[in-house]
Design a protein around this motif. Structure first.
Motif, PDB file in Angstrom:
ATOM      1  N   UNK A 132       0.911  -1.280  -0.038  1.00  0.00           N
ATOM      2  CA  UNK A 132      -0.288   0.056   0.533  1.00  0.00           C
ATOM      3  C   UNK A 132       0.649   1.289  -0.225  1.00  0.00           C
ATOM      4  N   UNK A 133       0.892   1.875  -1.220  1.00  0.00           N
ATOM      5  CA  UNK A 133       2.431   3.569  -1.345  1.00  0.00           C
ATOM      6  C   UNK A 133       1.057   4.116  -1.083  1.00  0.00           C
ATOM      7  N   UNK A 134       0.867   4.442   0.172  1.00  0.00           N
ATOM      8  CA  UNK A 134       0.098   6.003   0.303  1.00  0.00           C
ATOM      9  C   UNK A 134       0.698   7.567   0.501  1.00  0.00           C
ATOM     10  N   UNK A 135       0.398   8.004   0.207  1.00  0.00           N
ATOM     11  CA  UNK A 135       0.868   9.448  -0.229  1.00  0.00           C
ATOM     12  C   UNK A 135      -0.170  10.922  -0.369  1.00  0.00           C
ATOM     13  N   UNK A 136      -0.138  12.042  -0.847  1.00  0.00           N
ATOM     14  CA  UNK A 136      -1.479  13.133  -0.114  1.00  0.00           C
ATOM     15  C   UNK A 136      -1.340  12.919  -2.319  1.00  0.00           C
ATOM     16  N   UNK A 137      -0.715  12.923  -2.389  1.00  0.00           N
ATOM     17  CA  UNK A 137      -0.993  12.478  -3.829  1.00  0.00           C
ATOM     18  C   UNK A 137      -0.352  11.087  -4.284  1.00  0.00           C
ATOM     19  N   UNK A 180      -3.511  12.133   3.870  1.00  0.00           N
ATOM     20  CA  UNK A 180      -3.007  12.783   4.322  1.00  0.00           C
ATOM     21  C   UNK A 180      -3.557  12.391   5.768  1.00  0.00           C
ATOM     22  N   UNK A 181      -2.053  11.763   6.737  1.00  0.00           N
ATOM     23  CA  UNK A 181      -1.341  10.898   7.953  1.00  0.00           C
ATOM     24  C   UNK A 181      -1.749  12.435   9.146  1.00  0.00           C
ATOM     25  N   UNK A 182      -2.403  13.266   8.671  1.00  0.00           N
ATOM     26  CA  UNK A 182      -2.444  14.441   9.109  1.00  0.00           C
ATOM     27  C   UNK A 182      -3.610  14.922   9.538  1.00  0.00           C
ATOM     28  N   UNK A 183      -5.055  13.441   9.126  1.00  0.00           N
ATOM     29  CA  UNK A 183      -6.438  13.881   9.027  1.00  0.00           C
ATOM     30  C   UNK A 183      -6.637  12.331   9.320  1.00  0.00           C
ATOM     31  N   UNK A 191       3.567  24.729  13.657  1.00  0.00           N
ATOM     32  CA  UNK A 191       4.450  23.972  14.299  1.00  0.00           C
ATOM     33  C   UNK A 191       2.862  22.716  14.441  1.00  0.00           C
ATOM     34  N   UNK A 192       2.065  22.943  14.507  1.00  0.00           N
ATOM     35  CA  UNK A 192       0.415  22.712  14.778  1.00  0.00           C
ATOM     36  C   UNK A 192       0.720  21.593  13.559  1.00  0.00           C
ATOM     37  N   UNK A 193       0.900  22.014  12.448  1.00  0.00           N
ATOM     38  CA  UNK A 193       0.701  20.829  11.249  1.00  0.00           C
ATOM     39  C   UNK A 193       1.759  19.802  11.367  1.00  0.00           C
ATOM     40  N   UNK A 194       3.356  20.396  11.784  1.00  0.00           N
ATOM     41  CA  UNK A 194       4.628  19.666  11.856  1.00  0.00           C
ATOM     42  C   UNK A 194       4.041  18.508  12.867  1.00  0.00           C
ATOM     43  N   UNK A 195       3.950  18.993  14.255  1.00  0.00           N
ATOM     44  CA  UNK A 195       3.251  17.802  15.399  1.00  0.00           C
ATOM     45  C   UNK A 195       2.666  17.019  14.436  1.00  0.00           C
ATOM     46  N   UNK A 196       1.332  17.625  13.448  1.00  0.00           N
ATOM     47  CA  UNK A 196       0.338  16.291  13.223  1.00  0.00           C
ATOM     48  C   UNK A 196       0.704  15.706  12.065  1.00  0.00           C
ATOM     49  N   UNK A 197       1.512  15.991  11.836  1.00  0.00           N
ATOM     50  CA  UNK A 197       2.124  14.709  10.231  1.00  0.00           C
ATOM     51  C   UNK A 197       2.810  14.215  11.381  1.00  0.00           C
ATOM     52  N   UNK A 198       4.225  14.697  11.938  1.00  0.00           N
ATOM     53  CA  UNK A 198       5.065  13.877  12.559  1.00  0.00           C
ATOM     54  C   UNK A 198       4.890  12.724  13.114  1.00  0.00           C
TER      55      UNK A 198
END
Length: 233
Positions: free
Chosen positions: A35-40, A55-58, A95-102
């Motif tokens: 399963x090759x996942x990506x935002x695009x 999108x791993x942040x969702x 900063x919030x987006x970085x923590x949400x994604x990583x």
């Protein structure tokens, strides 16, 4: 230890430099499905590769994708972002987006796929960084330090079910995240991908890829000025 032969591998950030090499290496080692996942997501030209929009942040999307991928035996949390701003001056949303994604994204995905990993006695792989232990990455370092501790916690929680948890830590690697930097001396993504799957198949808990990362990791037991000499002035 977890064999790649016949496995189903779930990879986040599959379009990136390391993600692409992880997909290739998994197939080379006999993975049944990736399963090759990506935002695009992109087409891979191989029927064994299933591209998925993620999108791993969702959290809602993570939960939906997890319901579609319940045959996963190896989960690789690879997706990450790297904003350049300082903690005191960067936009708060960066900063919030970085923590949400990583950090939060990998945690949520591991929770969602934990039943599959337990059933398969499979493996969870979290891609950290030398910046897990070195603060020059600012918000990225904060997120990767958190992922380091989350990896340790997942290891304790999943060990009773026979699930391997591997933390991966490497210095600069020649990927798009390092665009504009001199690639000389950087790790090659294909070499890192091979080392990761070697560690998975060996049943390792932790992979420290290169000499720089080894030095930084070792310095954690020294006074803080060993890593940050400017503080001694």
């Amino acid at each position: 230890m977890t064999s790649l032969n016949g496995s189903t591998v779930f990879i986040t950030g599959a379009n990136g430099g390391l993600g692409t090499e992880l997909v290739k290496a998994a197939l080379d080692r006999g993975a049944r499905r990736v399963y090759a996942t990506a935002r695009s997501p992109k087409e891979w030209g191989d029927e064994r590769v299933v591209p998925l929009l993620l999108d791993v942040a969702d959290p809602d999307v993570v939960d939906r994708i997890a319901r579609q991928t319940g045959d996963t035996t190896i989960l690789i949390n690879n997706a990450a972002i790297y904003p350049k701003g300082d903690l005191l001056t960067a936009p708060t949303e960066d900063i919030t987006a970085t923590l949400a994604t990583n950090l939060l994204g990998p945690i949520h995905l591991a929770r969602a796929l934990a039943p599959a990993l337990r059933s398969a006695k499979g493996a969870l792989v979290n891609i950290g960084s030398v910046l897990s232990w070195f603060a020059v990455g600012k918000a990225h370092s904060v997120s990767k330090a958190g992922l380091w501790m989350a990896t340790n916690a997942f290891r304790l929680e999943l060990a009773p079910a026979g699930v391997q948890v591997l933390g991966v830590y490497a210095g600069p690697t020649d990927t798009p995240m390092q665009a504009g930097n001199d690639p000389a001396g950087m790790n090659q993504p294909s070499d890192v991908a091979a080392a990761i799957f070697d560690a998975v198949e060996a049943g390792d808990n932790e992979l420290i890829v290169d000499e720089l990362t080894t030095k930084v990791h070792t310095a954690l037991s020294a006074p803080v000025t060993a890593l940050y000499p400017a503080l001694a002035q």
